[in-house]
Design a protein around this motif. Structure first.
Motif, PDB file in Angstrom:
ATOM      1  N   VAL A   1       0.846  -1.204   0.000  1.00 42.37           N
ATOM      2  CA  VAL A   1       0.000   0.000   0.000  1.00 42.37           C
ATOM      3  C   VAL A   1       0.876   1.246   0.000  1.00 42.37           C
ATOM      4  O   VAL A   1       0.629   2.211  -0.746  1.00 42.37           O
ATOM      5  N   LEU A   2       1.913   1.243   0.826  1.00 42.90           N
ATOM      6  CA  LEU A   2       2.812   2.387   0.900  1.00 42.90           C
ATOM      7  C   LEU A   2       3.580   2.584  -0.400  1.00 42.90           C
ATOM      8  O   LEU A   2       3.705   3.710  -0.903  1.00 42.90           O
ATOM      9  N   ILE A   3       4.082   1.493  -0.993  1.00 42.87           N
ATOM     10  CA  ILE A   3       4.846   1.598  -2.246  1.00 42.87           C
ATOM     11  C   ILE A   3       3.973   2.158  -3.361  1.00 42.87           C
ATOM     12  O   ILE A   3       4.393   3.027  -4.130  1.00 42.87           O
ATOM     13  N   ALA A   4       2.732   1.661  -3.456  1.00 37.89           N
ATOM     14  CA  ALA A   4       1.826   2.145  -4.504  1.00 37.89           C
ATOM     15  C   ALA A   4       1.538   3.628  -4.333  1.00 37.89           C
ATOM     16  O   ALA A   4       1.512   4.387  -5.308  1.00 37.89           O
ATOM     17  N   ALA A   5       1.336   4.063  -3.080  1.00 38.24           N
ATOM     18  CA  ALA A   5       1.022   5.466  -2.823  1.00 38.24           C
ATOM     19  C   ALA A   5       2.215   6.369  -3.109  1.00 38.24           C
ATOM     20  O   ALA A   5       2.065   7.462  -3.667  1.00 38.24           O
ATOM     21  N   ARG A   6       3.418   5.928  -2.754  1.00 37.94           N
ATOM     22  CA  ARG A   6       4.597   6.769  -2.911  1.00 37.94           C
ATOM     23  C   ARG A   6       5.108   6.807  -4.339  1.00 37.94           C
ATOM     24  O   ARG A   6       5.667   7.826  -4.780  1.00 37.94           O
TER      25      ARG A   6
ATOM     26  N   GLU B   1       5.479   5.834   8.169  1.00 38.85           N
ATOM     27  CA  GLU B   1       4.488   5.744   7.090  1.00 38.85           C
ATOM     28  C   GLU B   1       3.900   4.342   6.992  1.00 38.85           C
ATOM     29  O   GLU B   1       2.723   4.172   6.677  1.00 38.85           O
ATOM     30  N   LYS B   2       4.719   3.340   7.232  1.00 37.19           N
ATOM     31  CA  LYS B   2       4.231   1.964   7.188  1.00 37.19           C
ATOM     32  C   LYS B   2       3.136   1.747   8.229  1.00 37.19           C
ATOM     33  O   LYS B   2       2.135   1.060   7.966  1.00 37.19           O
ATOM     34  N   ASP B   3       3.308   2.316   9.416  1.00 36.04           N
ATOM     35  CA  ASP B   3       2.286   2.201  10.454  1.00 36.04           C
ATOM     36  C   ASP B   3       1.080   3.076  10.141  1.00 36.04           C
ATOM     37  O   ASP B   3      -0.057   2.738  10.473  1.00 36.04           O
ATOM     38  N   ALA B   4       1.314   4.200   9.491  1.00 35.69           N
ATOM     39  CA  ALA B   4       0.230   5.135   9.202  1.00 35.69           C
ATOM     40  C   ALA B   4      -0.843   4.524   8.310  1.00 35.69           C
ATOM     41  O   ALA B   4      -2.030   4.819   8.457  1.00 35.69           O
ATOM     42  N   VAL B   5      -0.447   3.647   7.370  1.00 39.03           N
ATOM     43  CA  VAL B   5      -1.448   3.083   6.469  1.00 39.03           C
ATOM     44  C   VAL B   5      -2.421   2.180   7.225  1.00 39.03           C
ATOM     45  O   VAL B   5      -3.572   2.002   6.806  1.00 39.03           O
ATOM     46  N   LYS B   6      -1.980   1.633   8.365  1.00 33.82           N
ATOM     47  CA  LYS B   6      -2.883   0.810   9.181  1.00 33.82           C
ATOM     48  C   LYS B   6      -3.665   1.676  10.164  1.00 33.82           C
ATOM     49  O   LYS B   6      -4.843   1.433  10.402  1.00 33.82           O
ATOM     50  N   CYS B   7      -3.010   2.691  10.734  1.00 30.68           N
ATOM     51  CA  CYS B   7      -3.725   3.601  11.640  1.00 30.68           C
ATOM     52  C   CYS B   7      -4.887   4.277  10.903  1.00 30.68           C
ATOM     53  O   CYS B   7      -5.951   4.520  11.493  1.00 30.68           O
ATOM     54  N   TRP B   8      -4.703   4.568   9.622  1.00 33.41           N
ATOM     55  CA  TRP B   8      -5.740   5.251   8.848  1.00 33.41           C
ATOM     56  C   TRP B   8      -7.003   4.404   8.734  1.00 33.41           C
ATOM     57  O   TRP B   8      -8.105   4.944   8.595  1.00 33.41           O
ATOM     58  N   GLN B   9      -6.871   3.098   8.813  1.00 33.63           N
ATOM     59  CA  GLN B   9      -8.019   2.205   8.668  1.00 33.63           C
ATOM     60  C   GLN B   9      -8.876   2.140   9.931  1.00 33.63           C
ATOM     61  O   GLN B   9      -9.990   1.624   9.898  1.00 33.63           O
ATOM     62  N   ILE B  10      -8.369   2.659  11.050  1.00 37.74           N
ATOM     63  CA  ILE B  10      -9.070   2.597  12.335  1.00 37.74           C
ATOM     64  C   ILE B  10      -9.572   3.991  12.672  1.00 37.74           C
ATOM     65  O   ILE B  10      -8.772   4.913  12.877  1.00 37.74           O
TER      66      ILE B  10
END
Length: 359
Positions: free
Chosen positions: A117-122, A314-323
């Motif tokens: 998810v992070l690679i695709a976004a960046r 950023e790696k953690d942020a993609v999961k925090c965003w889902q909550i």
């Protein structure tokens, strides 16, 4: 219990203590089996699928995080600047589907893994995940025929996919105690051949360079001397609104002066200490909250944290965003990082690729 066990092994793997010594005979068996498996593919006994475009693998032999995702992002950008049209394939840690699947703008970490998810976004390039990397690569090329090079995020030991270039990444821990699993942190021997060695560390010592790139580790005549990678991040962005930014220097000034801001930092990556060290370099002294790699944050780890700012990767942020609770927590700020590497490495990679790209 799992976290405590992980901590115990991580400590033992950096030294040759009693537990590591007890497990050493098993590590010899593991090392031998890994060498046999690699040899079967090298001899053609086991079949490796070759894609119609060149494949570059970014991986490691040290178990856990060494910085592969930032290196993959850097490499995609470098290849694009050189005129290539890259795509990325990945296993997708925690993915719910073994079949090839595209990472889209609405994909969640639970579906495809946090790093894809992070690679695709960046990068904005096509990213596919799948248990079989060759099948994921074929699906990517079918959907995006303009792609003319595949970068594999991780997968160094996934020999079922033939590769043209292997990049092995280490960090400041080097090879740990130098032993393979389960007595040490290595999936394969340090002498494993590769095309390029990169080390994610603020300083390269002679001892570290010798340990991670011993004589004879080069493949096909490529230089074995390691390339240094530094991860740099100088701003924080509010999770709820990424356009709201503050430099880490400003945050450090406010925390150290009359404002009295309380700062915490959390990292659910393979080596949380690397993230905390970067923040200390920026002048911050955060309360450190190390979390297991690929932590899903469903246990509400910040509920009892007394802080005005909580800095996350950023790696953690993609999961925090889902909550929703975390997405709307005004204390959570994301620290994007970028890999800084000598541009000459990109030149050498491109040089090795010339002539291998289909017309």
């Amino acid at each position: 219990m799992a976290s405590s066990l992980e901590t115990t092994f991580s400590r033992e793997w950096l030294r040759r203590g009693a537990l590591a010594c007890v497990l050493w005979p098993l590590s010899l068996l593991f090392r031998g089996l890994a060498a046999v498996r690699r040899g079967l593919y090298a001899l053609g006994v086991s079949h490796a699928e070759r894609l119609p475009v060149p494949v570059v693998v970014v991986g490691n032999i040290f178990i856990g995080g060494t910085g592969k995702t930032p290196l993959t992002i850097w490499l995609v950008d470098a290849l694009r600047a050189a005129g290539f049209r890259p795509g990325v394939v990945s296993r997708g840690f925690g993915s719910t589907d073994a079949a090839p699947r595209e990472v889209s703008a609405v994909s969640t970490p639970a579906e495809v893994g946090d790093e894809p998810v992070l690679i695709a976004a960046r990068t904005g390039c096509p990213v596919f995940v799948g248990r079989a990397r060759a099948a994921a690569g074929e699906a990517l090329l079918a959907a995006y025929p303009e792609v003319n090079i595949i970068v594999t995020d991780d997968g160094l030991q996934h020999y079922a996919l033939a590769r043209d270039i292997e990049i092995v990444l280490f960090d400041g821990r080097g090879v740990g105690n130098g032993w393979t699993l389960p007595a040490g942190p290595l999936r394969e021997a340090p002498s494993r051949k590769r095309d390029f060695t990169v080390v994610n560390a603020p300083e390269l010592t002679a001892a570290l360079c010798t340990a991670i790139a011993p004589p004879g580790a080069a493949r096909g005549g490529a230089p074995a001397a390691p390339w240094q990678m530094r991860l740099a991040g100088d701003v924080a962005e509010r999770l709820a609104e990424r356009s709201e930014r503050m430099t880490l220097a400003e945050l450090a000034r406010r925390a150290g002066q009359g404002d009295g801001l309380r700062v915490a930092a959390a990292a659910g990556i393979g080596n949380p200490g690397r993230f905390f060290a970067m923040l200390r370099t920026a002048g911050l002294e955060p309360q450190e909250l190390p979390l297991p790699d690929h932590h899903d944050f469903k246990d509400r780890p910040f509920a009892n944290v007394e802080a005005d700012f909580i800095l996350v990767t950023e790696k953690d942020a993609v999961k925090c965003w889902q909550i929703e609770e975390l997405r709307n927590d005004p204390r959570i700020w994301v620290v994007p990082v970028s890999a800084r590497i000598d541009a000459a490495l990109a030149d050498q990679i491109v040089e090795k690729l010339r002539g291998r790209t289909p017309a």
